[in-house]
Design a protein around this motif. Structure first.
Motif, PDB file in Angstrom:
ATOM      1  N   ASN A 133       0.816  -1.216   0.000  1.00 58.38           N
ATOM      2  CA  ASN A 133       0.000   0.000   0.000  1.00 58.38           C
ATOM      3  C   ASN A 133       0.849   1.265   0.000  1.00 58.38           C
ATOM      4  O   ASN A 133       0.393   2.318  -0.440  1.00 58.38           O
ATOM      5  CB  ASN A 133      -0.910   0.031   1.238  1.00 58.38           C
ATOM      6  CG  ASN A 133      -2.052  -0.952   1.114  1.00 58.38           C
ATOM      7  OD1 ASN A 133      -2.048  -1.794   0.220  1.00 58.38           O
ATOM      8  ND2 ASN A 133      -3.018  -0.847   2.010  1.00 58.38           N
ATOM      9  N   ILE A 134       2.042   1.166   0.524  1.00 58.58           N
ATOM     10  CA  ILE A 134       2.912   2.333   0.646  1.00 58.58           C
ATOM     11  C   ILE A 134       4.263   2.028   0.022  1.00 58.58           C
ATOM     12  O   ILE A 134       4.907   1.019   0.344  1.00 58.58           O
ATOM     13  CB  ILE A 134       3.101   2.729   2.129  1.00 58.58           C
ATOM     14  CG1 ILE A 134       1.745   3.107   2.744  1.00 58.58           C
ATOM     15  CG2 ILE A 134       4.077   3.894   2.247  1.00 58.58           C
ATOM     16  CD1 ILE A 134       1.809   3.439   4.222  1.00 58.58           C
ATOM     17  N   LYS A 143       3.100  -4.234   4.150  1.00 59.14           N
ATOM     18  CA  LYS A 143       2.401  -3.287   3.285  1.00 59.14           C
ATOM     19  C   LYS A 143       3.314  -2.161   2.802  1.00 59.14           C
ATOM     20  O   LYS A 143       2.897  -1.283   2.054  1.00 59.14           O
ATOM     21  CB  LYS A 143       1.201  -2.684   4.023  1.00 59.14           C
ATOM     22  CG  LYS A 143       0.109  -3.708   4.317  1.00 59.14           C
ATOM     23  CD  LYS A 143      -1.096  -3.045   4.963  1.00 59.14           C
ATOM     24  CE  LYS A 143      -2.199  -4.066   5.214  1.00 59.14           C
ATOM     25  NZ  LYS A 143      -3.390  -3.438   5.842  1.00 59.14           N
ATOM     26  N   VAL A 144       4.557  -2.181   3.212  1.00 56.91           N
ATOM     27  CA  VAL A 144       5.541  -1.165   2.811  1.00 56.91           C
ATOM     28  C   VAL A 144       6.573  -1.828   1.909  1.00 56.91           C
ATOM     29  O   VAL A 144       7.064  -2.921   2.211  1.00 56.91           O
ATOM     30  CB  VAL A 144       6.238  -0.531   4.032  1.00 56.91           C
ATOM     31  CG1 VAL A 144       7.287   0.484   3.580  1.00 56.91           C
ATOM     32  CG2 VAL A 144       5.215   0.130   4.956  1.00 56.91           C
ATOM     33  N   SER A 174      -0.628   2.646   6.923  1.00 46.23           N
ATOM     34  CA  SER A 174      -0.672   1.356   6.216  1.00 46.23           C
ATOM     35  C   SER A 174      -1.818   0.465   6.702  1.00 46.23           C
ATOM     36  O   SER A 174      -2.223  -0.463   6.017  1.00 46.23           O
ATOM     37  CB  SER A 174       0.658   0.616   6.381  1.00 46.23           C
ATOM     38  OG  SER A 174       0.828   0.164   7.722  1.00 46.23           O
ATOM     39  N   ASN A 214       6.868  -4.509   8.088  1.00 52.01           N
ATOM     40  CA  ASN A 214       5.497  -4.226   7.646  1.00 52.01           C
ATOM     41  C   ASN A 214       5.360  -4.642   6.182  1.00 52.01           C
ATOM     42  O   ASN A 214       5.939  -4.017   5.286  1.00 52.01           O
ATOM     43  CB  ASN A 214       5.205  -2.728   7.808  1.00 52.01           C
ATOM     44  CG  ASN A 214       3.748  -2.382   7.551  1.00 52.01           C
ATOM     45  OD1 ASN A 214       3.029  -3.096   6.860  1.00 52.01           O
ATOM     46  ND2 ASN A 214       3.311  -1.261   8.116  1.00 52.01           N
TER      47      ASN A 214
END
Length: 611
Positions: free
Chosen positions: A434-435, A567-568, A543, A565
């Protein structure tokens, strides 16, 4: 990259050739029109002098009938030539405007659009969630490059589309279809633009015009006013006719009624001037609006949005907008004549100014409420024409598709405002991460890449093509934190201003909105420990929510977040050195940056360090 650049050059050259050919056509036409204008001016003078000369000649020879016929014929021919002369001048002005439209289009293709005077500076708003950071308005802005709207309403509509995007995929797809249809209508687009350019720039206060059209004048409803307009002209004209039939009665009575009329005109002078001069002030603007609306009306459309807009160009009684505004133009033409001798006589005899006020009031009550809708249609068309113009110039760009899943997927994505130094990249946000955490040395392209995604999203939401080979995205609210500086007026430091902007983003996330954010070197106004801790906490927080975004940073330690993480994900830009020079390829690569160039750049600038 070279084959793609060659293709872009070929595409731009094709559009430029079209504009050059049209510009030459209008240039030739302009010269012909000027020649015709000069000819008619000379012929008009000859007719006037010849008619006057021959009339006097035959009077001296006592051929009064022939003298009268020649004089009358010369006057009629002179009036016809005056009308013809005025019409050709109007057409010449339009031709000149169309010449300028093509000249401007060529400048846009050649990258000279930064010279355009209308950069939307009046729309700048530092408090907006992204417009300052993404250069939407001001010098070298998206608006300056994109806008072809001439009217105040058109500029306003485009501004709203760029800063308050309609996050409804159906509406956006409708705009896309309208833009696609208008691409091939180059003559229509340029004519609409040219007609709008004829509106004087100092008379673009559309709100004043709309306010005037909505105002009611209760005077015309007064019984004494209605009676005066009927009785006084009858009494005045009757007394004059009676005097001509029986001169022996004297001229006192006609003069008395004329005096009464003059007093009535004098008493209502302020009312007359306020009403009539406002209408007259916008005379040329109203004529241009009429021609623009008539142009829109006469075309047939396939796209549903264009059909819907076209249907709005009628009043409740089914009268076409152009016909209604044409009636206002006719009243304005009479107003413009009120200073000549003939109109002064009409005014004294028939209270002509008050009759014009009655005519205006009837028009406003019948059509005034519809005027705002008609001007909004013109503004909507101008906005769509602006968007279709960039598609015509860049047919190799793509129309975005919209996904229900939170994601951005793009191939060959580049910044639309950087044709000469444009470098494309592929990017995916949402499916794997996501990021995106973007690292890289100074001047490597981090901030430009963030703006590349942001600006293309703005174009996508507007219904325009984007500078990419493929582009798919979800509809999200955009927030940025990139160019944050001190606000001396509010005694706010850059760090605190940055905190306030971050708070705005977090608050939007808490509301459950789908968010897309761009953070450039966040928390740079504090020490390295706080910066790292604050950035890590914020990224982890964002996130977890319904959001996508990119974060650029020089803090390489933040790269460890990818392991903590899922999502990173880390990406970086790279530079290389050759012959004591630094080079950037602006290509996005996976992973964290391993290079630094601050010391090298300082040495290049002439700052020496002890070894």
């Amino acid at each position: 990259m070279k084959p793609k650049k060659l293709k872009e050059d070929e595409v731009l050259q094709k559009a430029e050739n079209t504009y050059e050919n049209r510009k030459k056509h209008y240039d030739i036409f302009l010269k012909k029109q000027q020649s015709t204008i000069n000819f008619i001016s000379t012929l008009r003078l000859i007719i006037f002098l010849a008619g006057l000369g021959f009339s006097i000649y035959f009077i001296f020879h006592k051929q009064y009938y022939l003298s009268s016929v020649i004089f009358l014929a010369s006057v009629i021919i002179f009036i016809i030539l005056v009308l013809k002369h005025g019409k050709i001048i109007l057409n010449k002005n339009l031709t000149a405007a169309l010449y300028d439209v093509n000249k401007t289009s060529i400048k846009r293709i050649k990258g000279q659009w930064k010279e355009f005077l209308d950069n939307g500076e009046d729309f700048k708003n530092p408090e907006h969630s992204y417009s300052e950071d993404l250069d939407i308005f001001g010098n070298n802005s998206l608006f300056q490059w994109l806008n072809t709207a001439s009217t105040a309403m058109g500029r306003e509509k485009l501004k709203e589309l760029l800063i308050n995007p309609d996050l409804n995929s159906d509406n956006t797809i409708e705009r896309q279809q309208a833009v696609k249809e208008l691409v091939s209508k180059i003559s229509f687009r340029q004519r609409l633009n040219g007609e709008g350019n004829l509106i004087p720039k100092n008379k673009q206060n559309v709100q004043e015009l709309l306010s005037w059209s909505a105002q009611k004048n209760d005077l015309v409803d007064k019984i004494y006013f209605k009676l005066a307009l009927i009785i006084m002209p009858i009494l005045t004209c009757s007394s004059i006719i009676y005097y001509l039939i029986k001169p022996s009665i004297g001229y006192a009575l006609p003069l008395l009624f004329i005096a009464f009329n003059i007093i009535i005109l004098k008493l209502g002078e302020k009312i007359r001037n306020d009403v009539l001069e406002t209408a007259f002030y916008y005379k040329n603007s109203i004529k241009s609006y009429e021609r623009m609306i008539r142009l829109i009306e006469k075309h047939k459309y396939k796209a549903q949005l264009l059909k819907n807009l076209h249907k709005k160009l009628v009043c409740s009684e089914g009268v076409k907008a152009s016909e209604a505004i044409s009636k206002l133009v006719n009243i304005n033409n009479k107003i413009s004549d009120r200073k000549n001798l003939f109109s002064i006589i009409l005014n004294v005899l028939f209270l002509w100014d008050y009759n014009l006020i009655v005519g205006l009031e009837k028009w406003k009550r019948k059509y005034g409420g519809d005027l705002v809708n008609w001007l909004e249609v013109v503004g909507e068309f101008e906005t769509l024409v602006s968007l279709s113009g960039i598609y015509y110039d860049n047919p190799d760009w793509c129309m975005p598709t919209f996904s229900k899943a939170m994601e951005i997927k793009a191939k060959s994505l580049a910044h639309p405002l950087l044709p000469d130094s444009r470098v494309s990249n592929n990017v995916v946000i949402g499916s794997r991460a996501n990021i995106l955490l973007i690292t890289g040395s100074n001047m490597s392209g981090k901030s430009t890449f963030l703006r590349t995604i942001g600006v293309n999203l703005i174009l996508a939401y507007a219904g325009a093509p984007v500078c990419a080979g493929e582009f798919s995205c979800s509809l999200m609210n955009i927030y940025t934190c990139m160019r944050i500086g001190d606000n001396l007026e509010k005694s706010i430091s850059s760090f605190y201003a940055e905190i306030l902007r971050i708070k705005m983003i977090v608050s939007a996330v808490k509301e459950g909105k789908p968010i897309f954010f761009l953070l450039d070197e966040i928390f740079k106004g504090t020490n390295s420990v706080d910066r790292h801790l604050g950035a890590e906490t914020l990224i982890n927080r964002l996130s977890e929510e319904n959001s996508l975004g990119l974060v650029s940073t020089h803090d390489l330690e933040l790269g460890s977040l990818e392991k903590k993480n899922e999502k990173v994900k880390n990406y970086h830009f790279l530079e290389h050195y050759k012959d004591n020079e630094i080079f950037f390829d602006y290509k996005l690569r996976e992973g964290i940056s391993t290079t630094r160039n601050a010391i090298y750049l300082m040495k290049m600038a002439g700052i020496q360090f002890d070894e």
